[in-house]
Design an enzyme around this catalytic site. Structure first.
Site, PDB file in Angstrom:
ATOM      1  CB  THR A  16     -32.458  -7.787  -8.883  1.00 40.11           C
ATOM      2  OG1 THR A  16     -33.555  -7.761  -9.794  1.00 40.11           O
ATOM      3  CG2 THR A  16     -32.919  -8.258  -7.530  1.00 40.11           C
ATOM      4  CE  LYS A 208     -25.611 -19.850  -8.269  1.00 39.92           C
ATOM      5  NZ  LYS A 208     -26.994 -20.003  -7.824  1.00 39.92           N
ATOM      6  N   GLY A 305     -31.327 -12.885  -4.368  1.00 41.84           N
ATOM      7  CA  GLY A 305     -32.078 -11.748  -3.852  1.00 41.84           C
ATOM      8  C   GLY A 305     -31.209 -10.509  -3.783  1.00 41.84           C
TER       9      GLY A 305
END
Ligand code: HSE
Length: 427
Positions: A16, A208, A305
């Site tokens: 992706t 993160k 995304g």
């Protein structure tokens, strides 16, 4: 003859995110050349087979099945790693750095666990390790932390940095769903993976936070030192209670630095509805930070995304091709610095929910336990539950974690307490 203006890159892993980066270079290549003066070309794509190239209509002659062949290609200056996971990504990145190629990665797990090993290899070979895409997708928070607050001490960062859990909690909040139902919706839309553990148990957010907190506080914040709790125990009743009390529930990643004390934790939290983070919904991410001079700032945008994350990758590719590499401005050892104390017994407000026998004196016994442990009650409500049971909810004033946990242990042992249902910290 080699066209000197062409700058060749390679992509390892055409999934992706790698596909998103490829699309951006393909569609905005002319624009990048005009504005940045760089004619960036994807020369090779490494993957297990050439099927991902064919599926995207990419010329299969770009396919490369051998990492050693990629490493040996002297025309390739920068390699994008979008394979994910620790191995073989770590071995492949190491080979690229050792062959003098800068690496751009989106791999937060690898960075959180092995940044301290990879960066010295990059430095020894005069190349760069870039990772804007590893945290908060297309939101340029890594660049900002590394290059924008040099005159400030960043005192706190507080973020919604996992889109999957934010989508699940938002869905529970807006549609009054239980956790399992909202997780199912996230899985059917492709936000959550078939095995959602890394997201829903807070590992992804902790990776993160380790990266963001290290940059923000100029000290190594090892992933293993971060307190971590996921969202799997958050119930529809908790969300309703939060709403009634004026809050939303969010999975927060919180880092604080006060002198040599550092605090780092990932857990669900009640966020007051008037706080900017409360309105960050769906799969969106935001990082709210405070610097001692700049004050409060919030970075907001798509945290995942293909194209948002691909945008961060392409930005890093351009940086890798244009600028000298920069390395950490702190000793990146993979361990907490000896001068830094990790605060485990942090201070927070708490929401507590307990099911009790609905009879005289129970509320008073609960409040006595809290007061005996120095925990001050800010609000208390009771509502009838099934039969002769009642649900009691407390919001506490700020209290030490150990005092609240001791209280809950004692409350759990009271004869009139049927269950301690929820414990959620309050921002
Ligand atoms: N699984 C991550 C998320 C993707 O849900 O935010 C980006 O790291």
């Amino acid at each position: 003859m080699k066209n000197k203006s062409v700058r060749n890159i390679a992509i390892m892993g055409l999934g992706t995110v790698g596909g998103g980066a490829y699309d951006i270079i393909a569609s905005n290549g002319d624009y990048i050349e005009r504005t940045q003066g760089l004619d960036v070309r994807v020369k090779r794509i490494l993957d297990r087979t050439d099927a991902p190239l064919r599926a995207r209509g990419i010329d299969p002659s770009l396919y490369c099945g051998s990492v050693d062949e990629l490493a040996a290609d002297k025309e390739i200056e920068v390699v994008v790693e979008t394979m994910g996971g620790v191995e073989p990504a770590k071995t492949f990145i190491t080979k690229m750095l050792e062959s003098g190629k800068s690496v751009v990665t989106a791999n937060k797990e690898l960075l959180a666990k092995f940044w301290h090993e990879l960066e010295p290899i990059a430095a020894a070979h005069g190349c760069g390790l870039f990772f804007e895409a590893s945290c908060v997708g297309g939101v340029p928070v890594i660049r900002a932390l590394g290059e924008s607050f040099q005159g400030d001490r960043v005192q706190s960062i507080c973020g919604i940095i996992n889109g999957t859990t934010n989508y699940i909690l938002s869905k529970m909040s807006s549609e009054n769903l239980g956790y399992a139902e909202a997780l199912g919706a996230a899985q059917s839309l492709g936000y959550a993976e078939a095995d959602p553990t890394s997201d829903v148990e807070g590992y992804d957010a902790a990776y993160k936070l380790s990266i963001l907190g290290s940059l923000a506080f100029h000290t190594c914040l090892p992933y293993g030192s971060i307190y971590r709790e996921g969202i799997t125990k958050v119930t529809a009743a908790d969300i309703k209670n939060a709403h009634d009390l004026g809050y939303e529930i969010k999975l927060l990643a919180i880092g604080k630095r006060d002198g040599n004390n550092v605090e780092a934790r990932v857990h669900p939290a009640f966020v007051p509805k008037n706080h900017p983070l409360a309105s960050v919904s769906g799969a969106y991410n935001a990082v709210y930070l405070n610097g001692d001079h700049v004050g409060d700032l919030m970075f907001y945008g798509a945290g995942a995304g293909a194209h948002p994350t691909g945008s961060a990758i392409v930005s890093d590719v351009i940086k890798a091709l244009s600028d000298k590499p920069r390395y950490c401005d702190f000793a990146n050892t993979g361990k907490l610095d000896k001068s830094v104390s990790l605060v485990g017994d942090f201070v927070s407000g708490y929401y507590l929910c307990v099911t009790v026998d609905d009879k005289a004196g129970v509320l008073s016994r609960l409040s006595t336990v809290l007061s005996d442990n120095g925990v001050s009650i800010k609000a208390a409500t009771q509502s009838p539950s099934d039969g002769d049971a009642a649900t009691v909810m407390f919001l506490t004033h700020r209290a030490r974690e150990h005092a609240v946990m001791q209280s809950l242990e004692a409350i759990g042992k009271l004869a009139s307490v049927r269950s301690v249902d929820s414990v959620i910290r309050v921002l």
